[in-house]
Every structure is written in structure tokens, then in C-alpha cells.
Design a protein around this motif. Sequence first.
Motif, PDB file in Angstrom:
ATOM      1  N   ASN A   1       0.863  -1.177   0.000  1.00 53.10           N
ATOM      2  CA  ASN A   1       0.000   0.000   0.000  1.00 53.10           C
ATOM      3  C   ASN A   1       0.906   1.235   0.000  1.00 53.10           C
ATOM      4  O   ASN A   1       1.428   1.651   1.033  1.00 53.10           O
ATOM      5  CB  ASN A   1      -0.907  -0.004   1.236  1.00 53.10           C
TER       6      ASN A   1
ATOM      7  N   SER B   1       0.256   4.356  -0.430  1.00 51.82           N
ATOM      8  CA  SER B   1      -0.224   5.582   0.205  1.00 51.82           C
ATOM      9  C   SER B   1       0.364   5.740   1.608  1.00 51.82           C
ATOM     10  O   SER B   1       0.590   6.864   2.071  1.00 51.82           O
ATOM     11  CB  SER B   1      -1.759   5.568   0.279  1.00 51.82           C
ATOM     12  N   TYR B   2       0.635   4.611   2.272  1.00 54.85           N
ATOM     13  CA  TYR B   2       1.278   4.676   3.583  1.00 54.85           C
ATOM     14  C   TYR B   2       2.788   4.841   3.452  1.00 54.85           C
ATOM     15  O   TYR B   2       3.416   5.530   4.264  1.00 54.85           O
ATOM     16  CB  TYR B   2       0.947   3.414   4.392  1.00 54.85           C
TER      17      TYR B   2
END
Length: 250
Positions: A75, A77-78
Motif C-alpha cells: 500500500n 499511500s502509507y
Amino acid sequence: MFQLFDYSLAYQTIGFVFLVAFFVGMAKTGVHGISLLAVPLLAVIFGGKASSGLMLPMLVVADLFAVKYYHRHANWSYLVKLFPSAIVGVLIGTWLGNIVDDEIFRVIMSVIIFVSLGIMLWMEKADKKSVPDYLWFAILMGLVGGVSTMIGNLAGPIMGLYLLSMRLPKNEYIGTAAWFFLVINVFKVPFHIYSWQSIDSNSLLLNLISLPFIAIGAVCGVYIVKRIPDRQYRWFVIGMTAIAAILMNI
């Protein structure tokens, strides 16, 4: 006695090095926490800074195994929230590594691990709305993770705290952690070579002969994780962190 360039090691010591390599492989493919069991073991044999440099190439190789297997689950976005402050943390850790002795470092890291464990347990009981999915939390975790990974390759509990707090599914948790550590560990290499001088031809050769054990550990890690459901996997990570925290104080 096993002779390797400037190393003159007992066969039992070589066996411990191979065991560390096996643990590192398992940790990077999902059995998070088990590599923390190896950190004190390697430090006793080679000393704090030298053991950190010896373990780093093992970690990079194991990170490549993990990214190869779990790369689709990351992920990003993290990750983009974590990288900038983690890089700053590595720079701070490089500086601290030259002024903090092994005993002080051990105490500091024990405190960090225990605090991380306490927050993990609290997050399991907290309402999902209370999860701190804020930029400041990511910056803090990246900074602390960068410092701890540079000094002692002990950022696992910090990233475990952050990623478990984000309530990521099992594979997404592993894939995101894999990419984070691959990027940060590669970034650390020049500092170990030129600033700390903890990586040289001798340590790299010892890393080279440890490769099969990293690979075996990585395969075993994948096998184990496949058989642990998501909910039980979260408690597995917490349990391994607790064991590591206890061993850091023995």
C-alpha cells in the motif's frame, strides 16, 4: 575453528550466524518479530555496531525475497508518508551510533519495544475510529523507525505498531513492510560502509555463505504465514514482539 579472511570463528559461532540468517529470511516473508531474537545473539558475538553491519546485507537479500513474493500487496499511500521522516531518522541514527554505547542503546530499544507492544495491545481494544491515521503519526513512526533501524536493525516493532494501527490485512501488511525495509535498508548501506565502516569484504563474504539459510528461512516464512488467518496473524505479530522485548532484557 573456521577461518574466513580476518575472521577466526568457532564452528558453533558459524552455526549461530546461519541461524540468524534463517531467522532473517523468515522474518522478511511474514514471521515478523523473530529477527529480533537474532539481534542480541549477533551482537554478543561481534559487538553492537559490527553486528549491525553484518546483518544489514542479510536483511537486504531477505527484503528482495519478500518484495518478490508480496510486491503486489504493498500500500504505497502509507509508504510515501513514511519515507521522508525515515530517511531523516537514518541520518540521525548514523550520528547517534558514534556516540551511544551498546548498553545505553539496548536500554533505549527495550523501552521502545515495550512501549510499542503496549500501544499494539491498546489498539486491539480501541474503536477503529480512534486509529491515528494522521500524517503526524506517520512522520513520527517513520522518524523513530529510521533511527532504530540504523542503530540496531530494530525497526520491526515500530513498523508493526504503525501498520497494525492502520488495520492492514495480512498480505498488505507484509507487502508494505517489505517495500519499506528494502528501500530504507539499501539507503543505509553507504553509511555503514563509509561512516561506521561496519561492512567490508570480510563481512560480505560471511553474508555470501549465509545466503542459502536466508532462502530457506524465506520459504519457511511464506509456508507459515499462509496457514495463519488474518486475525490470528495480528496476535502472532504481537506475541513475537513480546518475546523479543523480554529477551532484550535478559
